[in-house]
Design a protein around this motif. Structure first.
Motif, short mmCIF file in Angstrom:
data_model
loop_
_atom_site.label_atom_id
_atom_site.label_comp_id
_atom_site.label_asym_id
_atom_site.label_seq_id
_atom_site.Cartn_x
_atom_site.Cartn_y
_atom_site.Cartn_z
N PRO A 1 18.29 36.80 12.72
CA PRO A 1 18.90 35.67 12.01
C PRO A 1 18.22 34.36 12.38
N LEU A 2 17.64 33.69 11.39
CA LEU A 2 17.05 32.37 11.62
C LEU A 2 17.73 31.37 10.70
N ASN A 3 17.94 30.16 11.21
CA ASN A 3 18.53 29.14 10.34
C ASN A 3 17.46 28.61 9.38
N SER A 4 17.87 27.78 8.43
CA SER A 4 16.95 27.32 7.37
C SER A 4 15.78 26.53 7.95
N LYS A 5 16.03 25.72 8.97
CA LYS A 5 14.95 24.94 9.57
C LYS A 5 13.92 25.85 10.22
N GLU A 6 14.39 26.89 10.91
CA GLU A 6 13.49 27.83 11.57
C GLU A 6 12.69 28.63 10.53
N LYS A 7 13.32 28.97 9.42
CA LYS A 7 12.62 29.71 8.36
C LYS A 7 11.52 28.86 7.74
N VAL A 8 11.81 27.58 7.51
CA VAL A 8 10.80 26.68 6.95
C VAL A 8 9.62 26.54 7.90
N ARG A 9 9.91 26.39 9.19
CA ARG A 9 8.82 26.29 10.18
C ARG A 9 7.98 27.55 10.18
N LEU A 10 8.65 28.72 10.14
CA LEU A 10 7.93 29.99 10.17
C LEU A 10 7.06 30.14 8.92
N THR A 11 7.60 29.79 7.75
CA THR A 11 6.82 29.88 6.51
C THR A 11 5.65 28.92 6.53
N ASP A 12 5.87 27.69 7.02
CA ASP A 12 4.78 26.72 7.13
C ASP A 12 3.65 27.28 7.99
N ASP A 13 4.02 27.84 9.15
CA ASP A 13 3.01 28.37 10.07
C ASP A 13 2.27 29.55 9.45
N LEU A 14 2.99 30.40 8.73
CA LEU A 14 2.35 31.56 8.11
C LEU A 14 1.42 31.14 6.97
N MET A 15 1.79 30.10 6.23
CA MET A 15 0.89 29.56 5.19
C MET A 15 -0.40 29.05 5.82
N ASP A 16 -0.27 28.39 6.97
CA ASP A 16 -1.46 27.91 7.68
C ASP A 16 -2.33 29.08 8.14
N GLU A 17 -1.70 30.18 8.54
CA GLU A 17 -2.46 31.36 8.97
C GLU A 17 -3.18 32.01 7.79
N LEU A 18 -2.52 32.06 6.65
CA LEU A 18 -3.08 32.76 5.49
C LEU A 18 -4.14 31.95 4.77
N ARG A 19 -3.95 30.63 4.67
CA ARG A 19 -4.83 29.79 3.87
C ARG A 19 -5.68 28.82 4.69
N GLY A 20 -5.31 28.55 5.92
CA GLY A 20 -6.00 27.53 6.69
C GLY A 20 -6.49 28.02 8.03
N PHE A 21 -6.36 27.15 9.03
CA PHE A 21 -6.87 27.45 10.36
C PHE A 21 -5.74 27.54 11.39
N GLY A 22 -4.66 28.20 10.96
CA GLY A 22 -3.58 28.53 11.87
C GLY A 22 -2.94 27.33 12.55
N PRO A 23 -2.71 27.41 13.86
CA PRO A 23 -2.01 26.34 14.59
C PRO A 23 -2.74 24.99 14.56
N LEU A 24 -4.02 25.01 14.16
CA LEU A 24 -4.78 23.75 14.14
C LEU A 24 -4.44 22.90 12.92
N GLU A 25 -3.85 23.48 11.88
CA GLU A 25 -3.63 22.76 10.63
C GLU A 25 -2.84 21.46 10.79
N PRO A 26 -1.70 21.45 11.53
CA PRO A 26 -0.97 20.18 11.68
C PRO A 26 -1.82 19.10 12.34
N LEU A 27 -2.68 19.49 13.28
CA LEU A 27 -3.54 18.51 13.95
C LEU A 27 -4.63 18.02 13.02
#
Length: 264
Positions: free
Chosen positions: A67-93
Motif C-alpha cells: 500500500p502506497l499513498n498517492s504522493k508515494e505513487k507519484v514519486r515512484l512513477t516519476d522515478d520509473l519514467m526517469d529510468e525508462l526515458r532518461g538517466f535515472g536518479p540523475l534526471e532531477p539534478l
C-alpha cells in the motif's frame, strides 16, 4: 607495500527506508521492462507512456500487496519514467538550473556543485550495476563504450553537457561519473565583461580579431573557461560564413545557420 596499500573509501551511513525504496523501485522497473516493449518505449512520448506506467505500477503494487499513498505513487512513477526515458536518479539534478556539476562517487554518493560550492545530495543509485547502466546509456547515444578494456570515456548529453566516466579496473571503489552541465543561455562577451571575466577593452580587441579572421589559440587548465570564451567569440563570426567544427566531444553552441559539426 602492505603498509602503503590504498584503503577503501568509508561506507556512508545506511538509510533503511531509502534502501527499501530502491529495492522496490528496482523490482518494479524490471517487471516493467518485461511487460513493455522497449522499442515502443522509444517511440512513445512521455505523455503517452506515463498513463501506461501508472497502470502497470498500480497492478504490480496490488499483486505485491504494497500500500502506497498517492504522493508515494507519484514519486515512484516519476522515478520509473526517469529510468525508462532518461538517466535515472540523475534526471532531477539535470533539470535543476542551479546545478552546474554532478559528481557520482560510486553509486552511494552523488555530489553537485552550486555557485562554486560542492555539496552531497540525497540522490543514490540502487547499486554499482545501476550506475553502470546509466553510464552505458549515456555513452551509447554518442557511439562510444566503456568497459574493462576501455575504462575511461568522454561523452556528452543530448544538450551538449560534458560527461566523463571511469570504471573498473581504474576506479577502485566503483564507477565514477562527472557531468558538467551547459548553461541554457550561452555566454557572450557582454556577460563576461559584466562578470568581470574580461575587461571591456580586451573584449573589443578579441571581437575585432575574430572579424579580422586572425588565428586565435585559446588554452588553459580544466574549468578555466576555454569553451565559454570560444562560444562568446563565435558570436562575431558572420552569419554568411560556413563554419566547420572538430571536437573530442561536441560542446560548442554556435548560433550561426551554416555549421558542419564533426566529432573525433
Amino acid at each position: 607495500l602492505c603498509a602503503n596499500a590504498p584503503k577503501a573509501a568509508p561506507e556512508p551511513a545506511e538509510d533503511p527506508e531509502l534502501e527499501e525504496y530502491l529495492k522496490l523501485k528496482t523490482g518494479i522497473h524490471r517487471a516493467l521492462i518485461q511487460r513493455l516493449n522497449l522499442s515502443s518505449i522509444e517511440r512513445m512520448s512521455a505523455e503517452q507512456l506515463r498513463p501506461e506506467v501508472d497502470r502497470l505500477v498500480a497492478e504490480l503494487l496490488a499483486q505485491e500487496g504494497l500500500p502506497l499513498n498517492s504522493k508515494e505513487k507519484v514519486r515512484l512513477t516519476d522515478d520509473l519514467m526517469d529510468e525508462l526515458r532518461g538517466f535515472g536518479p540523475l534526471e532531477p539534478l539535470l533539470r535543476d538550473p542551479t546545478v552546474s556539476d554532478i559528481l557520482a562517487n560510486t553509486y552511494r554518493e552523488v555530489y553537485v556543485e552550486r555557485a562554486g560550492v560542492i555539496e552531497l545530495t540525497n540522490v543514490r543509485f540502487a547499486d554499482n550495476d545501476h550506475l553502470l547502466r546509466v553510464i552505458a546509456r549515456i555513452v551509447d547515444r554518442v557511439g562510444r563504450r566503456v568497459e574493462e578494456s576501455q575504462p575511461v570515456v568522454d561523452a556528452r548529453l543530448p544538450d551538449g553537457s560534458r560527461v566523463n566516466a571511469v570504471v573498473n579496473p581504474v576506479a577502485l571503489d566503483g564507477p565514477l561519473l562527472s557531468i558538467r552541465k551547459f548553461s541554457k543561455i550561452p555566454f557572450n562577451l557582454d556577460r563576461l565583461v559584466e562578470n568581470g571575466s574580461v575587461a571591456s577593452s580586451g573584449a573589443a580587441l578579441m571581437a575585432g580579431m575574430v572579424r579580422a579572421r586572425l588565428n586565435i589559440l585559446i588554452s588553459g587548465g580544466t574549468g578555466t573557461g576555454k569553451t565559454t570564451l570560444m562560444n562568446a567569440l563565435s558570436h562575431f563570426i558572420g552569419a554568411k560564413e560556413r563554419i566547420v567544427t572538430i571536437e573530442d566531444a561536441a560542446e560548442l553552441q554556435l548560433q550561426q545557420p551554416h555549421v558542419a559539426r564533426l566529432e573525433t
